[in-house]
Design a protein around this motif. Sequence first.
Motif, PDB file in Angstrom:
ATOM      1  N   TRP A  64       3.979  -9.785  -0.135  1.00  0.00           N
ATOM      2  CA  TRP A  64       3.401  -9.489   1.172  1.00  0.00           C
ATOM      3  C   TRP A  64       2.463 -10.628   1.582  1.00  0.00           C
ATOM      4  O   TRP A  64       2.056 -11.443   0.758  1.00  0.00           O
ATOM      5  CB  TRP A  64       2.616  -8.177   1.115  1.00  0.00           C
ATOM      6  CG  TRP A  64       2.030  -7.769   2.434  1.00  0.00           C
ATOM      7  CD1 TRP A  64       2.698  -7.291   3.515  1.00  0.00           C
ATOM      8  CD2 TRP A  64       0.657  -7.843   2.812  1.00  0.00           C
ATOM      9  NE1 TRP A  64       1.830  -7.031   4.548  1.00  0.00           N
ATOM     10  CE2 TRP A  64       0.562  -7.364   4.146  1.00  0.00           C
ATOM     11  CE3 TRP A  64      -0.507  -8.246   2.161  1.00  0.00           C
ATOM     12  CZ2 TRP A  64      -0.650  -7.301   4.834  1.00  0.00           C
ATOM     13  CZ3 TRP A  64      -1.710  -8.183   2.846  1.00  0.00           C
ATOM     14  CH2 TRP A  64      -1.773  -7.707   4.152  1.00  0.00           C
ATOM     15  N   GLN A  88       1.766  -6.489  -3.704  1.00  0.00           N
ATOM     16  CA  GLN A  88       1.411  -5.066  -3.679  1.00  0.00           C
ATOM     17  C   GLN A  88       1.936  -4.369  -4.926  1.00  0.00           C
ATOM     18  O   GLN A  88       2.959  -4.754  -5.485  1.00  0.00           O
ATOM     19  CB  GLN A  88       2.043  -4.377  -2.483  1.00  0.00           C
ATOM     20  CG  GLN A  88       1.636  -4.875  -1.125  1.00  0.00           C
ATOM     21  CD  GLN A  88       2.353  -4.071  -0.058  1.00  0.00           C
ATOM     22  OE1 GLN A  88       2.224  -2.854   0.015  1.00  0.00           O
ATOM     23  NE2 GLN A  88       3.128  -4.765   0.772  1.00  0.00           N
ATOM     24  N   THR A 135      -2.993   1.233  -8.146  1.00  0.00           N
ATOM     25  CA  THR A 135      -2.571   0.588  -6.907  1.00  0.00           C
ATOM     26  C   THR A 135      -3.382  -0.690  -6.753  1.00  0.00           C
ATOM     27  O   THR A 135      -4.546  -0.734  -7.127  1.00  0.00           O
ATOM     28  CB  THR A 135      -2.812   1.480  -5.670  1.00  0.00           C
ATOM     29  OG1 THR A 135      -4.219   1.697  -5.525  1.00  0.00           O
ATOM     30  CG2 THR A 135      -2.105   2.808  -5.813  1.00  0.00           C
ATOM     31  N   LEU A 153      -3.560  -4.633  -4.257  1.00  0.00           N
ATOM     32  CA  LEU A 153      -3.038  -5.687  -3.395  1.00  0.00           C
ATOM     33  C   LEU A 153      -3.731  -6.951  -3.872  1.00  0.00           C
ATOM     34  O   LEU A 153      -4.897  -7.191  -3.551  1.00  0.00           O
ATOM     35  CB  LEU A 153      -3.345  -5.409  -1.928  1.00  0.00           C
ATOM     36  CG  LEU A 153      -2.897  -6.484  -0.927  1.00  0.00           C
ATOM     37  CD1 LEU A 153      -1.395  -6.693  -0.985  1.00  0.00           C
ATOM     38  CD2 LEU A 153      -3.333  -6.117   0.481  1.00  0.00           C
ATOM     39  N   ARG A 164       7.925  -6.699   3.196  1.00  0.00           N
ATOM     40  CA  ARG A 164       7.256  -5.409   3.335  1.00  0.00           C
ATOM     41  C   ARG A 164       6.154  -5.506   4.371  1.00  0.00           C
ATOM     42  O   ARG A 164       5.529  -6.558   4.542  1.00  0.00           O
ATOM     43  CB  ARG A 164       6.634  -4.960   2.009  1.00  0.00           C
ATOM     44  CG  ARG A 164       7.653  -4.656   0.932  1.00  0.00           C
ATOM     45  CD  ARG A 164       6.975  -4.046  -0.280  1.00  0.00           C
ATOM     46  NE  ARG A 164       6.320  -2.793   0.062  1.00  0.00           N
ATOM     47  CZ  ARG A 164       6.941  -1.632   0.174  1.00  0.00           C
ATOM     48  NH1 ARG A 164       8.247  -1.555  -0.001  1.00  0.00           N
ATOM     49  NH2 ARG A 164       6.282  -0.533   0.464  1.00  0.00           N
ATOM     50  N   PHE A 201       2.485  -3.569   5.749  1.00  0.00           N
ATOM     51  CA  PHE A 201       1.351  -2.930   5.090  1.00  0.00           C
ATOM     52  C   PHE A 201       0.564  -2.170   6.145  1.00  0.00           C
ATOM     53  O   PHE A 201       0.296  -2.695   7.218  1.00  0.00           O
ATOM     54  CB  PHE A 201       0.461  -3.990   4.441  1.00  0.00           C
ATOM     55  CG  PHE A 201      -0.675  -3.423   3.632  1.00  0.00           C
ATOM     56  CD1 PHE A 201      -0.494  -3.133   2.297  1.00  0.00           C
ATOM     57  CD2 PHE A 201      -1.919  -3.189   4.202  1.00  0.00           C
ATOM     58  CE1 PHE A 201      -1.543  -2.617   1.545  1.00  0.00           C
ATOM     59  CE2 PHE A 201      -2.956  -2.660   3.464  1.00  0.00           C
ATOM     60  CZ  PHE A 201      -2.769  -2.387   2.128  1.00  0.00           C
ATOM     61  N   HIS A 251       0.671   2.716   0.425  1.00  0.00           N
ATOM     62  CA  HIS A 251       0.148   1.459  -0.093  1.00  0.00           C
ATOM     63  C   HIS A 251      -1.107   1.656  -0.931  1.00  0.00           C
ATOM     64  O   HIS A 251      -1.451   0.816  -1.754  1.00  0.00           O
ATOM     65  CB  HIS A 251      -0.125   0.495   1.064  1.00  0.00           C
ATOM     66  CG  HIS A 251       1.083   0.275   1.910  1.00  0.00           C
ATOM     67  ND1 HIS A 251       1.226   0.829   3.157  1.00  0.00           N
ATOM     68  CD2 HIS A 251       2.234  -0.403   1.665  1.00  0.00           C
ATOM     69  CE1 HIS A 251       2.402   0.483   3.651  1.00  0.00           C
ATOM     70  NE2 HIS A 251       3.032  -0.253   2.775  1.00  0.00           N
TER      71      HIS A 251
END
Length: 473
Positions: free
Chosen positions: A202, A209, A277, A279, A305, A307, A346
């Motif tokens: 991303w 991600q 999770t 990023l 992708r 976000f 996300h």
Amino acid sequence: MSDAAGVWAVTRKRSRNARTERAGVNAVDDACNALDLIWRDLYQEDVGVDGTIEVCIGEFPSGKLVGAQVKSGRSYIRSETASGFRFYPDADDLTYWGQLSIPLILFVHDPADRSVYWVDVTKHIQQRAADPLGPAHIAFLKSNQINDAFYQYLTSLFDLTSYDDAKFMAVRAELEAISHTDGIGSGRVTVTGLDLFTGGLWGLCSKLQFHSSLLADLFRKAVSAAREDIVVRYSFSRSDLYPFFTRYIDVLMRHHLALLDGTDINHSLYAKLEFPTFLAPLTLNGRRFVEYLRSNGREDAHDNRFFTLTLVPHTQIEVYASFEETDLGGRFGPYTDVLSISFNPHLDYYHLVHWRRASPNSSPVKLADQTIYFFELVDHLDRSFGELNKDLILLRHLDQPLTPLISWLEAWYGIDGPFSASVFEGKSNLEMFGFHDELSSILGATGVMEISEPSLPSLPLRTLASGEIMTID
């Protein structure tokens, strides 16, 4: 004044300080060039940073920058000894330097012998924070000059691991060997660690991600490509996925592909008992790995992708006091519970609102209105309705039916009927909102275009399957 020909002329002198200051900048520029560092002047306005220095690894710019402020002249060198001297900064300079988002190196140029000395002023400010009323000066060592030791110091500030193609081939093989197979019949899908990596790219492939619904999205894309009706049966249990996810994350960290916080990941796994999770920015090594993959057959190694931070409608669960089989199908009695669930993939979190009413003539009471994570949510559903006859429960999925929660609900409910292949095609609500958010951020601020949000149902759906209209005070 006038010259001999009687023509008026204006005599101006260039500031001696300007020549001295430029000599200092030139000295830093030349020294950086000798070390294969990229110096860039900031010509526009001098507000405390004269330029930037980009670290290079061989022929490859790393994208890692430090700021540079250059002071040139003997007046800046105070209390000099054979080994060092003191520099007295202005208070405003210290305040500004402390607010920078990149490290700052302060250089002092001695025009007498053309020497240039340096100090990491960002580190100085950080250390001074423990004693803000300490010395007003910055101590310079004369041994700190722009040489190989300076280059090594700059590289130590960043993760600059850089593999060659042979090493990247081994990393690729390691990621491909990490696999997870799930589903039944035509819905059976295998996903590898490499699929997680390419699917999570991303931000123009500068970031990576990771979240459990990334796996669900890879499942969905695979079954969509197969174009067959499938039964949604995918397990998102800890025992199934922890080994797969942790092996994948270990490769990212061990080969310096992304800047990850291992403590935070372990806290999610073993304290919160949830899937992690993140990023994370790709490192220099990670960005070069993307280029390697593109050059070696992985055409999906691209920014594929969107976000979004938007919570979008995901599913509504309706619970009824009775259910009666009729010649025309089934008929529900009055409702007892309505649960509306929104989802952001996300960050892997849900928003649950749970209403309950005690009798058909009473108003529903809100039992829960909270942000909740996957395992907390499925535990709440199982404890609340696990022993109930499933004929009294209706699931109304509001998005494409292949997500961690919907996969769990289908198994929990015991549904064996397949979904049509057509429902897995196109973009999900989540992707539509992600596209909208990114397009808005790019074009909306410039006034280039007006963008309407995707049309999605608001929760709860007031008209229930029984025909009742849910009224909320």
